[in-house]
Design a protein around this motif. Structure first.
Motif, PDB file in Angstrom:
ATOM      1  N   GLU A  92       0.769  -1.286  -0.002  1.00 29.93           N
ATOM      2  CA  GLU A  92       0.116  -0.022  -0.180  1.00 29.93           C
ATOM      3  C   GLU A  92       0.775   1.422  -0.268  1.00 29.93           C
ATOM      4  OE1 GLU A  92      -3.166   2.016   3.196  1.00 29.93           O
ATOM      5  OE2 GLU A  92      -3.602  -0.335   2.721  1.00 29.93           O
ATOM      6  N   GLU A  93       1.964   1.260   0.769  1.00 23.61           N
ATOM      7  CA  GLU A  93       2.655   2.455   0.875  1.00 23.61           C
ATOM      8  C   GLU A  93       3.372   2.553  -0.615  1.00 23.61           C
ATOM      9  OE1 GLU A  93       4.410   2.299   5.569  1.00 23.61           O
ATOM     10  OE2 GLU A  93       5.310   0.795   4.099  1.00 23.61           O
ATOM     11  N   ALA A  94       4.120   1.554  -1.157  1.00 21.10           N
ATOM     12  CA  ALA A  94       4.513   1.639  -2.542  1.00 21.10           C
ATOM     13  C   ALA A  94       3.677   2.247  -3.401  1.00 21.10           C
ATOM     14  CB  ALA A  94       5.094   0.233  -3.111  1.00 21.10           C
ATOM     15  N   VAL A  95       2.464   1.777  -3.485  1.00 19.69           N
ATOM     16  CA  VAL A  95       1.371   2.390  -4.517  1.00 19.69           C
ATOM     17  C   VAL A  95       1.067   3.487  -4.313  1.00 19.69           C
ATOM     18  CG1 VAL A  95      -1.081   2.048  -4.795  1.00 19.69           C
ATOM     19  CG2 VAL A  95       0.153   0.018  -4.726  1.00 19.69           C
ATOM     20  N   ASP A  96       1.011   4.292  -3.102  1.00 15.89           N
ATOM     21  CA  ASP A  96       0.938   5.610  -2.742  1.00 15.89           C
ATOM     22  C   ASP A  96       2.123   6.310  -3.121  1.00 15.89           C
ATOM     23  OD1 ASP A  96      -1.635   5.248  -1.645  1.00 15.89           O
ATOM     24  OD2 ASP A  96      -1.121   5.077   0.553  1.00 15.89           O
ATOM     25  N   LYS A  97       3.236   5.998  -2.700  1.00 19.53           N
ATOM     26  CA  LYS A  97       4.445   6.618  -3.161  1.00 19.53           C
ATOM     27  C   LYS A  97       4.809   6.839  -4.573  1.00 19.53           C
ATOM     28  CE  LYS A  97       9.346   7.312  -1.597  1.00 19.53           C
ATOM     29  NZ  LYS A  97      10.354   6.634  -0.609  1.00 19.53           N
ATOM     30  N   TYR A  98       4.640   5.789  -5.282  1.00 21.55           N
ATOM     31  CA  TYR A  98       5.282   5.586  -6.531  1.00 21.55           C
ATOM     32  C   TYR A  98       3.981   5.795  -7.533  1.00 21.55           C
ATOM     33  CZ  TYR A  98       9.582   4.707  -4.690  1.00 21.55           C
ATOM     34  OH  TYR A  98      10.757   4.702  -3.813  1.00 21.55           O
ATOM     35  N   GLN A  99       2.809   5.885  -7.281  1.00 21.46           N
ATOM     36  CA  GLN A  99       1.854   5.883  -8.220  1.00 21.46           C
ATOM     37  C   GLN A  99       1.432   4.628  -9.141  1.00 21.46           C
ATOM     38  OE1 GLN A  99       1.592  10.089  -9.178  1.00 21.46           O
ATOM     39  NE2 GLN A  99       1.147  10.792  -7.177  1.00 21.46           N
ATOM     40  N   VAL A 100       1.692   3.774  -8.681  1.00 24.24           N
ATOM     41  CA  VAL A 100       1.661   2.402  -9.702  1.00 24.24           C
ATOM     42  C   VAL A 100       0.570   1.674  -9.158  1.00 24.24           C
ATOM     43  CG1 VAL A 100       4.065   2.575 -10.567  1.00 24.24           C
ATOM     44  CG2 VAL A 100       3.490   1.342  -8.613  1.00 24.24           C
ATOM     45  N   PRO A 101      -0.178   0.665  -9.965  1.00 25.15           N
ATOM     46  CA  PRO A 101      -1.306   0.114  -9.612  1.00 25.15           C
ATOM     47  C   PRO A 101      -0.665  -1.130  -8.944  1.00 25.15           C
ATOM     48  CG  PRO A 101      -1.369   0.063 -11.915  1.00 25.15           C
ATOM     49  CD  PRO A 101      -0.401   0.919 -11.336  1.00 25.15           C
ATOM     50  N   PRO A 102      -1.322  -1.694  -7.697  1.00 20.68           N
ATOM     51  CA  PRO A 102      -0.868  -2.851  -6.982  1.00 20.68           C
ATOM     52  C   PRO A 102      -0.683  -4.207  -7.992  1.00 20.68           C
ATOM     53  CG  PRO A 102      -3.220  -2.000  -6.268  1.00 20.68           C
ATOM     54  CD  PRO A 102      -2.598  -1.128  -7.170  1.00 20.68           C
ATOM     55  N   SER A 103      -1.823  -4.232  -8.738  1.00 18.76           N
ATOM     56  CA  SER A 103      -1.640  -5.427  -9.663  1.00 18.76           C
ATOM     57  C   SER A 103      -0.346  -5.300 -10.583  1.00 18.76           C
ATOM     58  CB  SER A 103      -2.727  -5.517 -10.571  1.00 18.76           C
ATOM     59  OG  SER A 103      -2.845  -4.257 -11.281  1.00 18.76           O
ATOM     60  N   SER A 104       0.275  -4.424 -10.949  1.00 19.10           N
ATOM     61  CA  SER A 104       1.282  -4.179 -11.655  1.00 19.10           C
ATOM     62  C   SER A 104       2.494  -4.679 -10.968  1.00 19.10           C
ATOM     63  CB  SER A 104       1.707  -2.795 -12.155  1.00 19.10           C
ATOM     64  OG  SER A 104       0.720  -2.509 -13.119  1.00 19.10           O
ATOM     65  N   ILE A 105       2.524  -4.282  -9.394  1.00 13.96           N
ATOM     66  CA  ILE A 105       3.794  -4.602  -8.480  1.00 13.96           C
ATOM     67  C   ILE A 105       3.715  -6.133  -8.374  1.00 13.96           C
ATOM     68  CG2 ILE A 105       4.462  -4.321  -5.976  1.00 13.96           C
ATOM     69  CD1 ILE A 105       3.419  -1.368  -6.162  1.00 13.96           C
ATOM     70  N   ILE A 106       2.397  -6.805  -7.933  1.00 10.74           N
ATOM     71  CA  ILE A 106       2.086  -8.042  -7.688  1.00 10.74           C
ATOM     72  C   ILE A 106       2.574  -8.782  -8.895  1.00 10.74           C
ATOM     73  CG2 ILE A 106       0.475  -9.740  -7.235  1.00 10.74           C
ATOM     74  CD1 ILE A 106      -1.098  -7.491  -5.635  1.00 10.74           C
ATOM     75  N   LYS A 107       2.378  -8.486 -10.239  1.00  8.76           N
ATOM     76  CA  LYS A 107       2.684  -9.397 -11.309  1.00  8.76           C
ATOM     77  C   LYS A 107       4.096  -9.326 -11.192  1.00  8.76           C
ATOM     78  CE  LYS A 107       0.419  -8.185 -14.901  1.00  8.76           C
ATOM     79  NZ  LYS A 107       0.072  -7.466 -15.947  1.00  8.76           N
ATOM     80  N   VAL A 108       4.960  -8.303 -11.009  1.00  5.99           N
ATOM     81  CA  VAL A 108       6.317  -8.369 -11.101  1.00  5.99           C
ATOM     82  C   VAL A 108       7.076  -9.185 -10.079  1.00  5.99           C
ATOM     83  CG1 VAL A 108       8.473  -7.039 -10.825  1.00  5.99           C
ATOM     84  CG2 VAL A 108       6.557  -5.877 -12.110  1.00  5.99           C
ATOM     85  N   LEU A 109       6.493  -8.998  -8.807  1.00  3.12           N
ATOM     86  CA  LEU A 109       6.920  -9.840  -7.634  1.00  3.12           C
ATOM     87  C   LEU A 109       6.527 -11.339  -7.860  1.00  3.12           C
ATOM     88  CD1 LEU A 109       5.590  -7.896  -4.747  1.00  3.12           C
ATOM     89  CD2 LEU A 109       7.895  -8.128  -5.514  1.00  3.12           C
ATOM     90  N   LYS A 110       5.595 -11.808  -8.635  1.00  3.61           N
ATOM     91  CA  LYS A 110       5.259 -13.153  -8.889  1.00  3.61           C
ATOM     92  C   LYS A 110       6.441 -13.641 -10.024  1.00  3.61           C
ATOM     93  CE  LYS A 110       0.466 -13.768  -7.813  1.00  3.61           C
ATOM     94  NZ  LYS A 110      -1.048 -13.861  -8.297  1.00  3.61           N
ATOM     95  N   LYS A 111       6.572 -12.821 -11.021  1.00  4.18           N
ATOM     96  CA  LYS A 111       7.633 -12.943 -12.238  1.00  4.18           C
ATOM     97  C   LYS A 111       8.944 -13.451 -11.381  1.00  4.18           C
ATOM     98  CE  LYS A 111       9.564 -11.434 -16.348  1.00  4.18           C
ATOM     99  NZ  LYS A 111       9.617 -10.234 -17.162  1.00  4.18           N
ATOM    100  N   ILE A 112       9.390 -12.404 -10.377  1.00  2.00           N
ATOM    101  CA  ILE A 112      10.662 -12.494  -9.703  1.00  2.00           C
ATOM    102  C   ILE A 112      10.699 -13.945  -8.748  1.00  2.00           C
ATOM    103  CG2 ILE A 112      12.195 -11.556  -7.776  1.00  2.00           C
ATOM    104  CD1 ILE A 112      11.292  -8.982  -8.577  1.00  2.00           C
ATOM    105  N   GLN A 113       9.546 -14.288  -8.361  1.00  2.00           N
ATOM    106  CA  GLN A 113       9.386 -15.435  -7.532  1.00  2.00           C
ATOM    107  C   GLN A 113       9.655 -16.564  -8.370  1.00  2.00           C
ATOM    108  OE1 GLN A 113       5.550 -16.211  -5.905  1.00  2.00           O
ATOM    109  NE2 GLN A 113       6.580 -17.114  -3.872  1.00  2.00           N
ATOM    110  N   LYS A 114       8.984 -16.548  -9.575  1.00  3.12           N
ATOM    111  CA  LYS A 114       9.124 -17.741 -10.611  1.00  3.12           C
ATOM    112  C   LYS A 114      10.600 -17.898 -11.000  1.00  3.12           C
ATOM    113  CE  LYS A 114       7.463 -19.119 -15.136  1.00  3.12           C
ATOM    114  NZ  LYS A 114       6.672 -18.759 -16.321  1.00  3.12           N
TER     115      LYS A 114
END
Length: 74
Positions: A36-58
């Motif tokens: 939530e803090e990252a979304v507010d600070k950088y104004q990016v949608p949470p779905s985009s952040i989650i997608k990147v985190l899942k890709k990194i995990q994979k």
């Protein structure tokens, strides 16, 4: 009264989306920010952040498998 010849921009231009997304993901992974803090600070949608985190995990899971395969071939 002195007039200001240089006008300061009220809203400086935002960095490109990919850069903001990278900063948000980095902040989360380093433990400085929650989603939530990252979304507010950088104004990016949470779905985009989650997608990147899942890709990194994979990618990390795939990387964990590679050394085992290399050891068997040696």
């Amino acid at each position: 009264m002195k007039k200001h010849h240089q006008m300061e921009p009220s809203n400086p231009p935002k960095p490109p989306f990919k850069e903001r997304l990278q900063l948000a993901v980095s902040g989360i992974m380093e433990g400085y920010l929650l989603l939530e803090e990252a979304v507010d600070k950088y104004q990016v949608p949470p779905s985009s952040i989650i997608k990147v985190l899942k890709k990194i995990q994979k990618l990390k899971k795939e990387a964990m498998k590679i050394p085992k395969d290399k050891q068997q071939n040696s």
